[in-house]
Design a protein around this motif. Structure first.
Motif, PDB file in Angstrom:
ATOM      1  N   ASP A   1      15.044  12.034   6.206  1.00 12.66           N
ATOM      2  CA  ASP A   1      15.047  13.476   6.459  1.00 12.66           C
ATOM      3  C   ASP A   1      15.387  14.336   5.247  1.00 12.66           C
ATOM      4  N   VAL A   2      16.125  13.791   4.292  1.00 12.31           N
ATOM      5  CA  VAL A   2      16.564  14.593   3.156  1.00 12.31           C
ATOM      6  C   VAL A   2      15.939  14.111   1.848  1.00 12.31           C
ATOM      7  N   ARG A   3      16.207  12.864   1.502  1.00 12.32           N
ATOM      8  CA  ARG A   3      15.759  12.345   0.201  1.00 12.32           C
ATOM      9  C   ARG A   3      14.235  12.322   0.078  1.00 12.32           C
ATOM     10  N   ARG A   4      13.549  11.925   1.137  1.00 14.60           N
ATOM     11  CA  ARG A   4      12.077  11.914   1.101  1.00 14.60           C
ATOM     12  C   ARG A   4      11.527  13.315   0.866  1.00 14.60           C
ATOM     13  N   VAL A   5      12.061  14.288   1.579  1.00 14.32           N
ATOM     14  CA  VAL A   5      11.607  15.674   1.468  1.00 14.32           C
ATOM     15  C   VAL A   5      11.879  16.213   0.064  1.00 14.32           C
ATOM     16  N   GLU A   6      13.089  15.945  -0.464  1.00 13.65           N
ATOM     17  CA  GLU A   6      13.417  16.376  -1.820  1.00 13.65           C
ATOM     18  C   GLU A   6      12.463  15.748  -2.835  1.00 13.65           C
ATOM     19  N   ASN A   7      12.177  14.481  -2.643  1.00 14.53           N
ATOM     20  CA  ASN A   7      11.296  13.770  -3.569  1.00 14.53           C
ATOM     21  C   ASN A   7       9.873  14.318  -3.507  1.00 14.53           C
ATOM     22  N   LEU A   8       9.388  14.593  -2.319  1.00 15.83           N
ATOM     23  CA  LEU A   8       8.038  15.166  -2.194  1.00 15.83           C
ATOM     24  C   LEU A   8       7.948  16.511  -2.900  1.00 15.83           C
ATOM     25  N   GLU A   9       9.005  17.300  -2.807  1.00 12.68           N
ATOM     26  CA  GLU A   9       9.040  18.589  -3.506  1.00 12.68           C
ATOM     27  C   GLU A   9       9.033  18.382  -5.024  1.00 12.68           C
TER      28      GLU A   9
ATOM     29  N   ILE B   1      13.261   5.060  -2.979  1.00 12.87           N
ATOM     30  CA  ILE B   1      13.557   5.558  -1.624  1.00 12.87           C
ATOM     31  C   ILE B   1      12.806   4.734  -0.580  1.00 12.87           C
ATOM     32  N   GLU B   2      11.520   4.537  -0.793  1.00 15.25           N
ATOM     33  CA  GLU B   2      10.714   3.790   0.181  1.00 15.25           C
ATOM     34  C   GLU B   2      11.161   2.333   0.279  1.00 15.25           C
ATOM     35  N   ALA B   3      11.556   1.741  -0.847  1.00 15.90           N
ATOM     36  CA  ALA B   3      12.036   0.351  -0.826  1.00 15.90           C
ATOM     37  C   ALA B   3      13.335   0.244  -0.034  1.00 15.90           C
ATOM     38  N   ARG B   4      14.241   1.204  -0.211  1.00 19.11           N
ATOM     39  CA  ARG B   4      15.512   1.177   0.518  1.00 19.11           C
ATOM     40  C   ARG B   4      15.276   1.417   2.011  1.00 19.11           C
ATOM     41  N   ILE B   5      14.354   2.305   2.352  1.00 17.67           N
ATOM     42  CA  ILE B   5      14.018   2.532   3.762  1.00 17.67           C
ATOM     43  C   ILE B   5      13.499   1.242   4.376  1.00 17.67           C
ATOM     44  N   ALA B   6      12.596   0.577   3.687  1.00 13.60           N
ATOM     45  CA  ALA B   6      12.041  -0.688   4.201  1.00 13.60           C
ATOM     46  C   ALA B   6      13.131  -1.744   4.341  1.00 13.60           C
ATOM     47  N   GLU B   7      14.025  -1.815   3.352  1.00 12.74           N
ATOM     48  CA  GLU B   7      15.118  -2.794   3.393  1.00 12.74           C
ATOM     49  C   GLU B   7      16.028  -2.546   4.602  1.00 12.74           C
ATOM     50  N   ILE B   8      16.406  -1.303   4.824  1.00  4.06           N
ATOM     51  CA  ILE B   8      17.278  -0.966   5.957  1.00  4.06           C
ATOM     52  C   ILE B   8      16.576  -1.265   7.279  1.00  4.06           C
ATOM     53  N   GLU B   9      15.291  -0.953   7.373  1.00  7.71           N
ATOM     54  CA  GLU B   9      14.562  -1.214   8.618  1.00  7.71           C
ATOM     55  C   GLU B   9      14.507  -2.709   8.925  1.00  7.71           C
ATOM     56  N   VAL B  10      14.366  -3.554   7.911  1.00  7.88           N
ATOM     57  CA  VAL B  10      14.383  -5.006   8.118  1.00  7.88           C
ATOM     58  C   VAL B  10      15.761  -5.443   8.613  1.00  7.88           C
ATOM     59  N   ILE B  11      16.796  -4.922   7.993  1.00  8.71           N
ATOM     60  CA  ILE B  11      18.167  -5.259   8.408  1.00  8.71           C
ATOM     61  C   ILE B  11      18.383  -4.859   9.863  1.00  8.71           C
ATOM     62  N   LEU B  12      17.978  -3.645  10.222  1.00 14.17           N
ATOM     63  CA  LEU B  12      18.194  -3.152  11.587  1.00 14.17           C
ATOM     64  C   LEU B  12      17.419  -3.954  12.627  1.00 14.17           C
TER      65      LEU B  12
END
Length: 158
Positions: A26-34, A61-72
């Protein structure tokens, strides 16, 4: 067939990961796109350091999102046994480091949650392994990965 890795987390560790995931999305992705949009507006992308930096940050950012989703998807919540009188994952311990005559408090967690700077140590660490299953009053010798030995006395378990 490969076995799935199971990630052991306390409930607070799980909550923290979910919070990090939400922040990344919600935050880091949006900031990065900007930042990417602004860098593109600067013109020639082949020599644009801002664009390269934004793309690298996007990959992190995308790698960390993918990593967290695998953990969850492969998480096992650690149930803390409050009736137990021995050291185990999810418990807080107060230790006396005998050689230094210094006391420290630690929270024993799974490897993913380990954060030594905040006194969260992995149950798989040399210290965690040495004190696991021990009780108040026991004195334990710990051997580090560098073969350094130290002695601790367990003062309390919470």
């Amino acid at each position: 067939m490969a076995t799935k890795k199971v990630y052991e987390l306390t409930q607070s560790g799980l909550d923290q990961l979910k919070k990090e995931l939400q922040h990344l999305k919600d935050v880091r992705r949006v900031e990065n796109l900007e930042a990417l949009k602004e860098a593109r507006e600067q013109g020639d992308l082949s020599e644009n350091a801002d664009y390269d930096a934004a793309r690298n940050e996007q990959a992190r950012i995308e790698a960390r999102i993918a990593e967290i989703e695998v953990i969850l998807k492969n998480v096992k919540i650690i149930k803390i046994n409050d009736d137990s009188t021995s050291v185990n994952i999810g418990r807080a311990v107060e230790l006396l480091f005998v050689e230094k005559n210094e006391t420290k408090k630690f929270h024993l967690v799974g490897t993913i949650e380990a954060d030594p700077l905040n006194h969260k140590i992995s149950i798989e660490s040399p210290l965690g392994k040495a004190i696991k299953g021990r009780e108040v009053g026991e004195v334990v010798t710990i051997k580090s990965a560098t073969n350094k030995q130290s002695t601790v006395k367990i003062l309390s378990i919470n």
